[in-house]
Design a protein around this motif. Structure first.
Motif, PDB file in Angstrom:
ATOM      1  N   GLN A 103       0.857  -1.180   0.000  1.00  0.00           N
ATOM      2  CA  GLN A 103       0.000   0.000   0.000  1.00  0.00           C
ATOM      3  C   GLN A 103       0.893   1.229   0.000  1.00  0.00           C
ATOM      4  OE1 GLN A 103      -0.038   2.244   2.654  1.00  0.00           O
ATOM      5  NE2 GLN A 103      -2.028   3.249   2.694  1.00  0.00           N
ATOM      6  N   ARG A 104       0.574   2.231  -0.839  1.00  0.00           N
ATOM      7  CA  ARG A 104       1.375   3.447  -0.923  1.00  0.00           C
ATOM      8  C   ARG A 104       0.470   4.648  -0.715  1.00  0.00           C
ATOM      9  NH1 ARG A 104       6.294   3.276   0.022  1.00  0.00           N
ATOM     10  NH2 ARG A 104       7.138   4.530  -1.676  1.00  0.00           N
ATOM     11  N   SER A 140      -5.595   8.619  10.917  1.00  0.00           N
ATOM     12  CA  SER A 140      -5.337  10.041  11.131  1.00  0.00           C
ATOM     13  C   SER A 140      -4.383  10.603  10.088  1.00  0.00           C
ATOM     14  CB  SER A 140      -4.776  10.257  12.539  1.00  0.00           C
ATOM     15  OG  SER A 140      -5.729   9.889  13.520  1.00  0.00           O
ATOM     16  N   LEU A 141      -3.456   9.782   9.606  1.00  0.00           N
ATOM     17  CA  LEU A 141      -2.575  10.235   8.533  1.00  0.00           C
ATOM     18  C   LEU A 141      -3.372  10.428   7.247  1.00  0.00           C
ATOM     19  CD1 LEU A 141       0.270  10.915   7.562  1.00  0.00           C
ATOM     20  CD2 LEU A 141       0.610   8.491   7.075  1.00  0.00           C
ATOM     21  N   ILE A 142      -4.261   9.482   6.958  1.00  0.00           N
ATOM     22  CA  ILE A 142      -5.101   9.584   5.764  1.00  0.00           C
ATOM     23  C   ILE A 142      -6.024  10.798   5.849  1.00  0.00           C
ATOM     24  CG2 ILE A 142      -6.940   8.444   4.448  1.00  0.00           C
ATOM     25  CD1 ILE A 142      -5.655   5.768   5.258  1.00  0.00           C
ATOM     26  N   ASP A 143      -6.563  11.055   7.042  1.00  0.00           N
ATOM     27  CA  ASP A 143      -7.502  12.164   7.227  1.00  0.00           C
ATOM     28  C   ASP A 143      -6.814  13.517   7.320  1.00  0.00           C
ATOM     29  OD1 ASP A 143      -9.546  10.346   7.211  1.00  0.00           O
ATOM     30  OD2 ASP A 143      -9.771  10.263   9.395  1.00  0.00           O
ATOM     31  N   GLN A 173       2.009   2.521   4.776  1.00  0.00           N
ATOM     32  CA  GLN A 173       1.504   2.607   6.138  1.00  0.00           C
ATOM     33  C   GLN A 173       1.563   1.249   6.844  1.00  0.00           C
ATOM     34  OE1 GLN A 173      -2.246   4.976   4.847  1.00  0.00           O
ATOM     35  NE2 GLN A 173      -1.801   5.658   6.932  1.00  0.00           N
ATOM     36  N   GLY A 174       1.138   1.241   8.118  1.00  0.00           N
ATOM     37  CA  GLY A 174       1.081   0.014   8.903  1.00  0.00           C
ATOM     38  C   GLY A 174       2.269  -0.138   9.826  1.00  0.00           C
ATOM     39  N   HIS A 175       2.017  -0.181  11.145  1.00  0.00           N
ATOM     40  CA  HIS A 175       3.128  -0.216  12.106  1.00  0.00           C
ATOM     41  C   HIS A 175       2.969  -1.277  13.196  1.00  0.00           C
ATOM     42  CE1 HIS A 175       0.081   2.592  13.703  1.00  0.00           C
ATOM     43  NE2 HIS A 175       0.452   2.134  14.893  1.00  0.00           N
ATOM     44  N   GLU A 176       1.922  -2.092  13.137  1.00  0.00           N
ATOM     45  CA  GLU A 176       1.724  -3.169  14.123  1.00  0.00           C
ATOM     46  C   GLU A 176       1.889  -4.501  13.396  1.00  0.00           C
ATOM     47  OE1 GLU A 176      -1.675  -0.933  16.853  1.00  0.00           O
ATOM     48  OE2 GLU A 176      -2.209  -2.634  15.607  1.00  0.00           O
ATOM     49  N   TYR A 224       9.173   6.388   7.944  1.00  0.00           N
ATOM     50  CA  TYR A 224       9.726   5.411   7.002  1.00  0.00           C
ATOM     51  C   TYR A 224       8.682   4.335   6.744  1.00  0.00           C
ATOM     52  CZ  TYR A 224      10.649   2.681  11.261  1.00  0.00           C
ATOM     53  OH  TYR A 224      10.520   2.015  12.444  1.00  0.00           O
ATOM     54  N   ASP A 225       8.893   3.536   5.689  1.00  0.00           N
ATOM     55  CA  ASP A 225       7.869   2.606   5.217  1.00  0.00           C
ATOM     56  C   ASP A 225       7.480   1.578   6.281  1.00  0.00           C
ATOM     57  OD1 ASP A 225       7.557   3.727   2.738  1.00  0.00           O
ATOM     58  OD2 ASP A 225       9.016   2.421   1.755  1.00  0.00           O
ATOM     59  N   GLY A 226       6.157   1.316   6.333  1.00  0.00           N
ATOM     60  CA  GLY A 226       5.607   0.363   7.278  1.00  0.00           C
ATOM     61  C   GLY A 226       5.350  -0.995   6.660  1.00  0.00           C
ATOM     62  N   ALA A 227       4.319  -1.671   7.178  1.00  0.00           N
ATOM     63  CA  ALA A 227       4.144  -3.101   6.884  1.00  0.00           C
ATOM     64  C   ALA A 227       2.800  -3.465   6.278  1.00  0.00           C
ATOM     65  CB  ALA A 227       4.380  -3.912   8.156  1.00  0.00           C
ATOM     66  N   TRP A 228       2.088  -2.523   5.671  1.00  0.00           N
ATOM     67  CA  TRP A 228       0.974  -2.925   4.813  1.00  0.00           C
ATOM     68  C   TRP A 228       1.589  -3.323   3.472  1.00  0.00           C
ATOM     69  CZ3 TRP A 228      -3.144   1.486   5.732  1.00  0.00           C
ATOM     70  CH2 TRP A 228      -3.669   1.344   7.024  1.00  0.00           C
TER      71      TRP A 228
END
Length: 349
Positions: free
Chosen positions: A8-9, A47-50, A64-67, A120-124
């Motif tokens: 996802q970007r 919240s980043l998207i909004d 995105q994605g951090h968990e 930095y890039d996450g894990a989606w």
């Protein structure tokens, strides 16, 4: 290994996102490449998207994605103590390495922490990079879906309860907002011996869920007789610690109001609203404390993983659903609209 992966970007300028083919990153010195098993969808992602979160430190395009949880697919130069195939949880942030705290080895207190999926890039994505020294090993008996949410949805509440709130055995605790964060505050407050634990939410179904997960009583925060009911539930003491997992002006101020003299309010939820502490004369005379909270210590994730492994902490009801990477938009919608009152929806790339 293929040359590209699906990810996802998010595009900051337009606040739009898409799932695209991108090159698989190469781990540098001290890094590992992780094949992602699961990654949670968090309100901070929304919240980043909004446009609530963001700013100059967010790259123009980011995943995105951090968990996240996954297995090590490749070791970068100089990595020791880890092997391909190891089950791991990457830390959701990277210390800067140059601030006063980092120079003294206090990486968990880094003043310029870079947040995964924001700096930095996450894990989606099918793969993600992580620093090896921030990894947590996942015990064999801990399911990987539950392991993923330890990196924020459970560790941030753990930090709020144990470090910032410093909840002690027998203290009366109140939790406003029983969603992904509030649910785990309830469970962790019970684990450390809080008594009683009161849950506050405007939704009947969520209040029932709070009772099932360990709250001793649950109230509608709009109840005009709320303070009297809280007093009755705490034998007239009111609350020792109040956790605001919503972050609105109303929830922050209500939590503060329900504190006994000397009580502590811990703000965990965030918004752009501006609460007040009331007259300084009253605030100071009652010796109340208002404490902000964000994140956790790196070692907290391992503590939680061991608690899950030992059966002391049950997160089986925290996984509300799993969606594919291609359906991440549906997961975002459900969380944003509270469709089904999810605790955590996971992405499985």
């Amino acid at each position: 290994m293929p040359a590209t992966m699906r990810a996802q970007r998010f595009y900051k300028a337009t606040r739009e996102w898409a799932v695209e083919d991108v090159p698989i990153p190469e781990p540098g010195p001290g890094e590992v490449l992780i094949k992602v098993e699961y990654c949670g969808i968090c309100h901070s992602d929304l919240s980043l998207i909004d446009g609530v979160f963001g700013g100059p430190n967010v790259p123009d395009v980011i995943t995105q994605g951090h968990e996240a949880s996954g297995t090590i697919a490749k070791l970068g130069p100089g990595v020791i103590g880890w092997a391909e195939g190891d089950r791991v949880i990457p830390a959701a942030g990277r210390p800067c390495g140059v601030c006063d705290f980092c120079v003294r080895g206090r990486f968990g207190d880094c003043a310029n922490l870079q947040l995964m999926a924001f700096a930095y890039d996450g894990a989606w994505a099918e793969y993600t990079l992580a620093q090896a020294f921030g990894l947590t090993r996942v015990p064999d008996n801990v399911p990987m879906d539950q392991a993923a949410i330890l990196a924020d949805a459970v560790s941030t509440p753990f930090g709020a309860v144990v470090h910032t709130g410093q909840v002690r055995i027998g203290e009366a605790v109140g939790v406003w907002g029983i969603g992904g964060v509030g649910t785990h505050i309830v469970q962790l407050a019970r684990l450390v011996g809080a008594n009683p634990i009161l849950a506050f939410d405007i939704d009947d179904e969520i209040r029932d869920r709070a009772l099932a997960l360990g709250a001793d009583a649950a109230f509608d925060s709009r109840d005009p007789d709320l303070q009297q009911k809280v007093a009755a539930a705490t034998h007239g003491r009111l609350l020792d610690v109040a956790f605001d997992a919503v972050g609105l002006k109303t929830t922050f101020e209500q939590g503060l109001e329900m504190l006994r003299p000397g009580g502590r309010l811990v703000g965990v939820g965030m918004s752009g609203q501006e609460p007040t502490l009331g007259p300084t004369m009253v605030f100071n005379l009652l010796r109340k404390q208002a404490l902000g909270h964000l994140g956790y210590k790196p070692e907290d994730i391992e503590t939680l993983a061991q608690l899950v492994s030992a059966g002391r902490l049950d997160l089986s009801r925290s996984i509300s659903d799993v969606v594919s990477l291609e359906d991440v938009g549906e997961g975002i919608r459900r969380l944003h609209e509270r469709d089904g009152n999810p605790i955590r929806i996971l992405v499985q790339p």
